[in-house]
Scaffold this active site. Structure first.
Site, PDB file in Angstrom:
ATOM      1  CB  VAL A 106      -0.907   0.024   1.252  1.00 50.08           C
ATOM      2  CG1 VAL A 106      -1.874   1.183   1.192  1.00 50.08           C
ATOM      3  CG2 VAL A 106      -1.661  -1.297   1.410  1.00 50.08           C
ATOM      4  CB  CYS A 107       2.416   3.449  -1.884  1.00 50.42           C
ATOM      5  SG  CYS A 107       1.913   3.376  -3.591  1.00 50.42           S
ATOM      6  CG  ASN A 108       0.741   9.013  -0.259  1.00 51.68           C
ATOM      7  OD1 ASN A 108      -0.138   8.817   0.580  1.00 51.68           O
ATOM      8  ND2 ASN A 108       1.699   9.896  -0.090  1.00 51.68           N
TER       9      ASN A 108
ATOM     10  CG  MET B 250      -3.914   4.681   2.599  1.00 51.16           C
ATOM     11  SD  MET B 250      -2.907   5.752   3.659  1.00 51.16           S
ATOM     12  CE  MET B 250      -3.224   7.372   3.060  1.00 51.16           C
TER      13      MET B 250
END
Length: 98
Positions: free
Chosen positions: A7-9, A39
């Site tokens: 998960v990232c921005n 996210m």
């Protein structure tokens, strides 16, 4: 089959890491699915993974994810993320799931 969600921005910065982790898992003959999600999308798809690995840039959200799921939630170490250390990150995820 184990499922790992990174998960990232925005879901972009982890795509290269996912490719490297997929190649590492394939080389080891592991039955693992690895995907990256931004996210907001990850929060809506918590049931589709056995573990969540958060990019260091969103480590602040670990508590929110832990409240939303009973699955393991880990923040990828900045140095491993920066070096795209797929073997080490994959090993850490597999250890958390066992």
């Amino acid at each position: 089959m184990k499922k790992i969600m990174l998960v990232c921005n925005a879901g972009m910065s982890t795509s290269l890491l996912v490719q490297k982790m997929q190649a590492e898992a394939k080389n080891r003959g592991l039955d693992v699915t690895i995907e990256a999600r931004p996210m907001a999308e990850a929060m809506e798809n918590l049931d589709s993974a056995d573990i969540l690995l958060l990019g260091p840039q969103i480590g602040y959200a670990k508590g929110d994810f832990q409240k939303a799921t009973d699955k393991p939630v880990e923040v990828i170490a900045m140095v491993d993320y920066g070096r795209m250390n797929a073997p080490k990150i994959l090993d850490a995820a597999l250890a958390e799931m066992n």
